[in-house]
Scaffold this motif. Sequence first.
Motif, short mmCIF file in Angstrom:
data_model
loop_
_atom_site.label_atom_id
_atom_site.label_comp_id
_atom_site.label_asym_id
_atom_site.label_seq_id
_atom_site.Cartn_x
_atom_site.Cartn_y
_atom_site.Cartn_z
N VAL A 149 50.00 45.84 32.63
CA VAL A 149 50.67 46.69 33.59
C VAL A 149 52.06 46.13 33.87
CG1 VAL A 149 48.50 47.41 34.68
CG2 VAL A 149 49.80 45.52 35.65
N THR A 150 52.94 47.02 34.24
CA THR A 150 54.25 46.63 34.74
C THR A 150 54.35 47.15 36.17
OG1 THR A 150 55.19 46.72 32.53
CG2 THR A 150 56.75 46.75 34.37
N MET A 203 42.86 47.25 37.76
CA MET A 203 43.08 46.83 39.14
C MET A 203 43.41 45.34 39.23
SD MET A 203 43.04 49.56 40.81
CE MET A 203 43.05 48.91 42.47
N GLU A 204 42.78 44.54 38.41
CA GLU A 204 43.06 43.09 38.40
C GLU A 204 44.51 42.83 38.01
OE1 GLU A 204 42.82 39.65 35.25
OE2 GLU A 204 40.92 40.74 35.43
N GLY A 250 45.23 41.23 46.07
CA GLY A 250 44.47 42.45 46.24
C GLY A 250 43.13 42.23 46.91
N ARG A 251 42.78 41.00 47.17
CA ARG A 251 41.48 40.73 47.79
C ARG A 251 41.57 40.98 49.29
NH1 ARG A 251 42.55 37.07 44.05
NH2 ARG A 251 41.09 36.84 42.36
N THR A 290 55.42 42.11 34.40
CA THR A 290 54.45 42.64 33.45
C THR A 290 53.32 41.62 33.35
OG1 THR A 290 56.15 43.85 32.26
CG2 THR A 290 54.09 43.42 31.08
N VAL A 291 52.09 42.10 33.54
CA VAL A 291 50.92 41.22 33.61
C VAL A 291 49.80 41.79 32.76
CG1 VAL A 291 49.20 40.24 35.18
CG2 VAL A 291 51.53 40.59 35.98
N ARG A 292 49.10 40.92 32.05
CA ARG A 292 47.89 41.31 31.32
C ARG A 292 46.67 40.88 32.10
NH1 ARG A 292 47.84 40.93 24.77
NH2 ARG A 292 49.53 42.40 24.47
N SER A 293 45.64 41.67 31.99
CA SER A 293 44.37 41.30 32.62
C SER A 293 43.79 40.09 31.90
CB SER A 293 43.39 42.48 32.57
OG SER A 293 43.15 42.86 31.22
#
Length: 155
Positions: free
Chosen positions: A46-47, A77-78, A126-127, A36-39
């Motif tokens: 998002v998870t 997206m980030e 993602g880059r 689980t990550v926050r922008s």
Amino acid sequence: MTESMQERMAQARAHLEKTRAAIARAEQDLRNTSETVRSRDRAVEVTVGPQGELTGLTFPDNKFAGMAGPQLAASVMEAFGEGRRRIAERVMETFAPLTGPNPHVPEGRGADVDWERIFGSALSGGRRTGGGRTRDRLRDEIHEDDTDAAPGGRA
């Protein structure tokens, strides 16, 4: 004292079976993993599931309410890219010790795993490489547009 060929083969088979069992345990452990990550702007959380799939999306504290669509999309997206990168790293860390050579087979090299082929852009957050546009540049442009917007309105 040298080992007979039969002893070496038995040791190699035993090592192979231990490796197979360790792989099965690792697969089972990873089947239940997530990140689980926050922008960075803290507007999106998002998870990401064990195969890099999006399994959850929340908007903590309604910070998204004042965001333009492209800015919100960039935040999603980030966070999703970072979650995929973390999952990819966890998988690589889990399987790396299991890809080494069998010590009972001196001629063996171990498994060559092309992690980039398996995970693609997830490893780079993602880059894209090779001149593709990165999300950070998109985010920078969105922030620049926000500074150009009329007071109290959207660009």
